[in-house]
Scaffold this active site. Structure first.
Site, PDB file in Angstrom:
ATOM      1  N   LYS A 190       5.595   5.371  -9.597  1.00  0.00           N
ATOM      2  CA  LYS A 190       4.273   5.223  -8.979  1.00  0.00           C
ATOM      3  C   LYS A 190       3.197   5.059 -10.052  1.00  0.00           C
ATOM      4  O   LYS A 190       2.238   4.306  -9.871  1.00  0.00           O
ATOM      5  CB  LYS A 190       3.979   6.436  -8.094  1.00  0.00           C
ATOM      6  CG  LYS A 190       4.830   6.422  -6.828  1.00  0.00           C
ATOM      7  CD  LYS A 190       4.704   7.714  -6.070  1.00  0.00           C
ATOM      8  CE  LYS A 190       5.497   7.668  -4.776  1.00  0.00           C
ATOM      9  NZ  LYS A 190       5.729   9.001  -4.213  1.00  0.00           N
ATOM     10  N   ALA A 227       2.134   6.799   0.346  1.00  0.00           N
ATOM     11  CA  ALA A 227       2.459   6.452   1.754  1.00  0.00           C
ATOM     12  C   ALA A 227       1.252   5.802   2.437  1.00  0.00           C
ATOM     13  O   ALA A 227       0.857   4.722   2.032  1.00  0.00           O
ATOM     14  CB  ALA A 227       2.992   7.657   2.513  1.00  0.00           C
ATOM     15  N   GLU A 270       0.819  -1.225   0.000  1.00  0.00           N
ATOM     16  CA  GLU A 270       0.000   0.000   0.000  1.00  0.00           C
ATOM     17  C   GLU A 270       0.855   1.278   0.000  1.00  0.00           C
ATOM     18  O   GLU A 270       0.522   2.259  -0.649  1.00  0.00           O
ATOM     19  CB  GLU A 270      -0.909  -0.017   1.237  1.00  0.00           C
ATOM     20  CG  GLU A 270      -1.908   1.114   1.315  1.00  0.00           C
ATOM     21  CD  GLU A 270      -2.946   1.085   0.192  1.00  0.00           C
ATOM     22  OE1 GLU A 270      -3.560   0.040  -0.030  1.00  0.00           O
ATOM     23  OE2 GLU A 270      -3.119   2.124  -0.461  1.00  0.00           O
ATOM     24  N   GLU A 296      14.303  13.857  -1.355  1.00  0.00           N
ATOM     25  CA  GLU A 296      15.343  12.843  -1.215  1.00  0.00           C
ATOM     26  C   GLU A 296      16.637  13.594  -0.890  1.00  0.00           C
ATOM     27  O   GLU A 296      16.736  14.803  -1.146  1.00  0.00           O
ATOM     28  CB  GLU A 296      15.525  12.106  -2.554  1.00  0.00           C
ATOM     29  CG  GLU A 296      14.329  11.293  -3.006  1.00  0.00           C
ATOM     30  CD  GLU A 296      14.105  10.052  -2.158  1.00  0.00           C
ATOM     31  OE1 GLU A 296      15.104   9.423  -1.764  1.00  0.00           O
ATOM     32  OE2 GLU A 296      12.948   9.729  -1.885  1.00  0.00           O
ATOM     33  N   ASP A 303      10.336   9.341  -9.644  1.00  0.00           N
ATOM     34  CA  ASP A 303       9.526   8.782  -8.562  1.00  0.00           C
ATOM     35  C   ASP A 303       8.044   8.720  -9.002  1.00  0.00           C
ATOM     36  O   ASP A 303       7.367   7.708  -8.805  1.00  0.00           O
ATOM     37  CB  ASP A 303       9.694   9.686  -7.329  1.00  0.00           C
ATOM     38  CG  ASP A 303       8.939   9.160  -6.139  1.00  0.00           C
ATOM     39  OD1 ASP A 303       9.224   8.035  -5.717  1.00  0.00           O
ATOM     40  OD2 ASP A 303       8.039   9.870  -5.642  1.00  0.00           O
TER      41      ASP A 303
END
Ligand SMILES: NC(=O)c1ccc[n+]([C@@H]2O[C@H](COP(=O)([O-])OP(=O)(O)OC[C@H]3O[C@@H](n4cnc5c(N)ncnc54)[C@H](OP(=O)(O)O)[C@@H]3O)[C@@H](O)[C@H]2O)c1
Length: 352
Positions: free
Chosen positions: A227, A156, A151, A212, A223
């Protein structure tokens, strides 16, 4: 009954409490937060859920501790482990009550997770790298004998993946997902849209811990690309990373290089786009189109009113076709990520 359960790896103790054994890879920001959270919550969990969480392994890049001794390191929050190198994990791989937790940033854990899942152990990860390898590897992880939850790889602890799965299992069809799945870029672009200079916005984001360690890793957009691939695969698209329509937002590999060269071009590009609204990086999944790019939004858009750092997911389905399901909120940070990982562990605890 107890000996049968033990044989199956469903260790019920004398009082009939289910024991879940954790072998955790990574004790960085998320890993440490998870340990703290489990230490503070496990009594309550045991009382309310009759699930006892125990640690049976902690691994870093080149050191580890395994077995019952792990609990001593957990309680002392001592992460200097006695053994060097890589351990033999075969003893844990066959146990149905083991949960392998990958909270590293490494791409070396995937094979271990696949092996464990194939033999009936379970896994939870916040590490996107496991899920963006080939589609075949993605399927080996998600269609395995053991239970596997991830998840926190998108948003997050925002309930994004479970919402998609819940919608799909009732027969709804996901038609389109439009999202900004990055807290750091949400923060940086919020300030760019209000006239702050790009260098200042990046430095502020770094100071507040949004980025980061190398902010270019965020600013390039990789990133969001990862996703996007995970979301697309969840809703059934058999695609690879290279199939996503994506061009890095910036090319520089360090903030210093960016400031020396590319910054001027980037600034001009954003300023030009800003003439017609607010600029945000956006992931779009619709039909065969899977795209990550910078877009401009007007006053009536959900993106226009985003608060700094907020992620947003607009999910359009056969049933929610005009007014999408909207999931919005802060989607990063070690503690909320750790709480999402713990929630996945508990889900496994209830299901095994
Ligand atoms: N931080 C967030 O807000 C957030 C949110 C969502 C998802 N995530 C994801 O969660 C993961 C962890 O993030 P983080 O911020 O906690 O990272 P981090 O602070 O950089 O920690 C990484 C940890 O992984 C360990 N590690 C690296 N390679 C390993 C290997 N081959 N075997 C075992 N351990 C290994 C490192 O150990 P050594 O110190 O020994 O090298 C370190 O303990 C990442 O994949 C990240 O993308 C993070």
């Amino acid at each position: 009954v107890k000996s049968l359960h033990t044989e199956l790896g469903l260790s019920l103790d004398k009082e009939g409490i289910k024991v879940v054994e954790i072998v955790q890879f990574g004790v960085g920001k998320v890993g440490k937060s998870l340990i703290k959270l489990i230490l503070s919550e496990r009594k309550r969990i045991e009382k309310e859920e009759r699930i006892r969480i125990v640690y049976r392994g902690l691994l870093r890049s080149n050191s580890y501790v395994l077995g019952e001794e792990t609990e001593k390191y957990i309680k002392e929050e001592n992460f200097n482990f006695p053994k060097k190198g890589k351990p033999d994990l075969s003893e844990f791989i066959r146990k149905r009550n083991t949960v392998f937790v990958d909270v590293t940033n490494s791409d070396e854990i995937t094979d271990i997770l696949i092996d464990a899942l194939k033999h009936g152990a379970n896994a939870v990860t916040s590490n996107k790298k496991n899920l963006v390898k080939s589609f075949k590897i993605f399927k080996s992880l998600t269609d395995s004998k053991g239970k596997f939850y991830f998840e926190t790889t998108v948003g997050a602890s925002l309930p994004v993946i479970k919402t998609l799965l819940n919608l799909m299992e009732t027969g709804d069809k996901i038609k389109r997902i439009v999202s900004l799945p990055s807290g750091s870029l949400s923060f940086i672009f919020h300030h760019l849209n209000r006239g702050k200079d790009i260098a200042e916005a990046i430095e502020l984001a770094m100071k507040l811990g949004y980025t980061e360690p190398n902010p270019m890793d965020d600013l390039k957009g990789t990133d969001i690309l990862r996703k996007t691939l995970i979301l697309a695969r969840i809703i059934g698209k058999k695609i690879e990373l290279s199939h996503v329509d994506f061009e890095e937002f910036v090319k520089s590999n360090s903030l210093e290089d960016f400031k020396k060269g590319e910054i001027g071009i980037f600034r001009d590009r954003i300023n030009k786009m800003r003439e017609s609204g607010f600029v945000y990086p956006v992931s779009r999944i619709e039909g065969r189109k899977v795209k990550v790019s910078l877009e401009v939004f007007g006053k009536n858009s959900e993106f226009y009113n985003l608060k700094p750092g907020e992620n947003i997911f607009l999910i359009y389905t056969k049933r929610y076709n005009k007014n999408p399901v909207i999931i919005k909120g802060i989607g990063a940070g070690p503690l909320i990520t750790a709480s999402g990982v713990l929630s996945d562990i508990l889900r496994i605890g209830r299901e095994i």
